[in-house]
Design a protein around this motif. Structure first.
Motif, PDB file in Angstrom:
ATOM      1  N   SER A   1       5.319  12.137  -2.481  1.00  0.00           N
ATOM      2  CA  SER A   1       4.212  11.763  -3.345  1.00  0.00           C
ATOM      3  C   SER A   1       4.354  10.320  -3.824  1.00  0.00           C
ATOM      4  N   THR A   2       5.571   9.907  -4.124  1.00  0.00           N
ATOM      5  CA  THR A   2       5.828   8.532  -4.554  1.00  0.00           C
ATOM      6  C   THR A   2       5.566   7.553  -3.421  1.00  0.00           C
ATOM      7  N   CYS A   3       5.946   7.920  -2.212  1.00  0.00           N
ATOM      8  CA  CYS A   3       5.671   7.088  -1.043  1.00  0.00           C
ATOM      9  C   CYS A   3       4.160   6.936  -0.841  1.00  0.00           C
ATOM     10  N   LEU A   4       3.418   8.013  -0.987  1.00  0.00           N
ATOM     11  CA  LEU A   4       1.965   7.946  -0.866  1.00  0.00           C
ATOM     12  C   LEU A   4       1.354   7.074  -1.965  1.00  0.00           C
ATOM     13  N   ALA A   5       1.946   7.102  -3.160  1.00  0.00           N
ATOM     14  CA  ALA A   5       1.470   6.232  -4.242  1.00  0.00           C
ATOM     15  C   ALA A   5       1.708   4.768  -3.898  1.00  0.00           C
ATOM     16  N   GLY A   6       2.852   4.464  -3.293  1.00  0.00           N
ATOM     17  CA  GLY A   6       3.131   3.097  -2.860  1.00  0.00           C
ATOM     18  C   GLY A   6       2.163   2.634  -1.793  1.00  0.00           C
ATOM     19  N   ILE A   7       1.831   3.517  -0.865  1.00  0.00           N
ATOM     20  CA  ILE A   7       0.852   3.184   0.171  1.00  0.00           C
ATOM     21  C   ILE A   7      -0.510   2.914  -0.467  1.00  0.00           C
TER      22      ILE A   7
ATOM     23  N   ARG B   1      -1.096   1.839  -3.523  1.00  0.00           N
ATOM     24  CA  ARG B   1      -1.057   0.587  -4.268  1.00  0.00           C
ATOM     25  C   ARG B   1      -1.078  -0.635  -3.357  1.00  0.00           C
ATOM     26  N   ASN B   2      -0.405  -0.553  -2.224  1.00  0.00           N
ATOM     27  CA  ASN B   2      -0.279  -1.722  -1.361  1.00  0.00           C
ATOM     28  C   ASN B   2      -1.420  -1.875  -0.365  1.00  0.00           C
ATOM     29  N   THR B   3      -2.040  -0.780   0.041  1.00  0.00           N
ATOM     30  CA  THR B   3      -3.083  -0.869   1.059  1.00  0.00           C
ATOM     31  C   THR B   3      -4.444  -0.378   0.586  1.00  0.00           C
TER      32      THR B   3
END
Length: 73
Positions: free
Chosen positions: A18-24, A26-28
């Motif tokens: 879920s944190t990885c998806l949040a980073g995606i 935010r960045n893309t």
């Protein structure tokens, strides 16, 4: 490994995803299409799951930003 240990392991893995998806997000700016989910309960819990990742991401960025071991470029 005990059942409790496996449950903790899977929970941490789910939070990391879920944190990885949040980073995606935010960045893309890429986000899942929730309007394609017909079941309101699944949609609601999916949104809550991704919001958990957003919270973990925000907390991690704030913690690392205030650390002396990291710098902003």
């Amino acid at each position: 490994m005990t059942i409790i240990g496996k449950t903790i392991h899977l929970t941490i893995d789910a939070i990391l995803i879920s944190t990885c998806l949040a980073g995606i997000k935010r960045n893309t700016g890429l986000t899942p299409k929730f309007n394609q989910i017909s079941d309101n309960t699944v949609k609601e819990y999916s949104i809550k799951y991704l919001n958990l990742g957003e919270s973990v991401y925000d907390y991690t960025v704030a913690t690392l930003g205030s650390s002396s071991h990291f710098q902003r470029k």
